[in-house]
Design a protein around this motif. Structure first.
Motif: not given
Length: 266
Positions: A207-232
Motif C-alpha cells: 500500500a505504501f512502500l512499493h508505490p513510494a518506490e515507484a514514484m521515486v523512480k518516476a521522478l527526476p528529483a525524487g528521494d526515498l527515506v525508509t525509517v527503521p521500526g516505524m509503522g504508518h
C-alpha cells in the motif's frame, strides 16, 4: 527560533501556524496536512512534525471531514466502510486542494506573509493533498515531503479491504477518483519538483512502500527515506490533541527539515 503556536480559521479552514524567527515576511513557507491516522488533526500534526529549527512559516491546515469539521466519528466510520473512495478519500482530497488558495491567501493577509517560495508537507492522506496542491499549479511549490504517503489510492484501498475483511468493488466513477489521485502515474506532471518520500519500514509494503518506490523512480528529483521500526502513524492514539513527539516522528521531522532547508533555503 520562536516556539509560538497560533490557531485560527482562514476562509473556513482551521489551521495552526508556527512563525519564523522575528516573524519576517520574507521567510519561506511550508504548508502541511495531517493523516487520517494519528496525528489526525492540524494541532496534533503540528506537534508531531514541528519542523524544528526550520526558519520558515509553517502552516498546518485541517482536512475536510476531520477535527473541528468532522460530522462525528460514527458518520465518518459509516462513510469509510460504505464507500471509502467516493465518500471519504475522493472528496477530502479534492476539497482540500480546492480550498487552499483562498485559505492560504487569508493566512498570508492576516499574518503579513510575503510572496515567497512554498514547500508542501503531508502525512498519508495529507500527502495525497500535498501532491495534489503541487499538481494544481496554483502556488509556487518548490519542494515536497510526503510521509507514510498515500500516492496511489488503489493499493491503499485494497489494504484496508484486507484489514477489515471488506473488499472494495471499483466502479467507473471511483476509477476516475483513483486516476486523479495517482501521483505515480502523474509524476511527469510534477516536472523537476524535488520530492522526498518518507516511509516506515513496518508500514504495509504493497500500500505504501512499493508505490513510494515507484514514484521515486518516476521522478527526476525524487528521494526515498525508509525509517527503521516505524509503522504508518506518527503519534500515539487517539491523535486528536498535541502530544509529546515520538522518536520516529522526531526522525521524520529531521528528514523533512533537511529537505526543506536544502530546497527552500530556510
Amino acid at each position: 527560533m520562536t516556539t509560538d503556536v497560533e490557531n485560527g480559521v482562514a476562509a473556513g479552514v482551521p489551521y495552526v501556524l508556527r512563525a519564523p524567527a522575528g516573524r519576517r515576511a520574507d521567510a519561506p513557507v511550508v504548508l502541511a496536512w495531517h493523516l487520517f491516522d494519528a496525528p489526525r488533526t492540524e494541532s496534533a500534526f503540528a506537534a508531531a512534525l514541528p519542523l524544528a529549527g526550520l526558519d520558515a512559516w509553517r502552516i498546518y491546515f485541517g482536512l475536510p471531514l476531520c477535527g473541528s469539521r468532522s460530522p462525528g466519528e460514527e458518520e465518518v466510520m459509516r462513510r469509510a466502510f460504505a464507500e471509502p473512495v467516493l465518500q471519504m478519500h475522493g472528496p477530502v482530497n479534492a476539497d482540500a486542494v480546492a480550498e487552499l488558495p483562498a485559505a492560504f491567501a487569508a493566512v498570508r493577509a492576516e499574518h503579513g506573509i510575503g510572496d515567497r517560495p512554498v514547500g508542501v508537507l503531508g502525512g498519508s492522506a495529507g500527502a495525497g493533498v500535498a501532491g495534489g496542491v503541487a499538481l494544481a499549479g496554483d502556488l509556487p511549490v518548490r519542494a515536497a515531503v510526503l510521509v507514510s504517503p498515500l500516492v496511489q489510492l488503489r493499493p491503499a484501498v485494497a489494504y484496508l479491504g484486507r484489514l477489515f475483511g471488506r473488499p472494495y468493488d471499483w466502479t467507473p466513477e471511483s476509477d476516475v477518483v483513483a486516476d486523479r489521485m495517482d501521483l505515480v502515474a502523474r509524476a511527469d506532471e510534477l516536472g523537476e519538483l524535488p520530492v522526498r518520500l518518507v516511509v516506515g519500514a513496518e508500514d504495509d509494503a504493497d500500500a505504501f512502500l512499493h508505490p513510494a518506490e515507484a514514484m521515486v523512480k518516476a521522478l527526476p528529483a525524487g528521494d526515498l527515506v525508509t525509517v527503521p521500526g516505524m509503522g504508518h502513524a506518527l503519534a500515539e492514539e487517539p491523535g486528536l490533541e498535541p502530544a509529546p513527539q515520538t522518536p520516529h516522528a522526531a526522525e521524520v521531522d529531521a528528514h523533512a527539515v533537511a529537505w526543506f532547508r536544502q530546497h527552500l533555503g530556510a
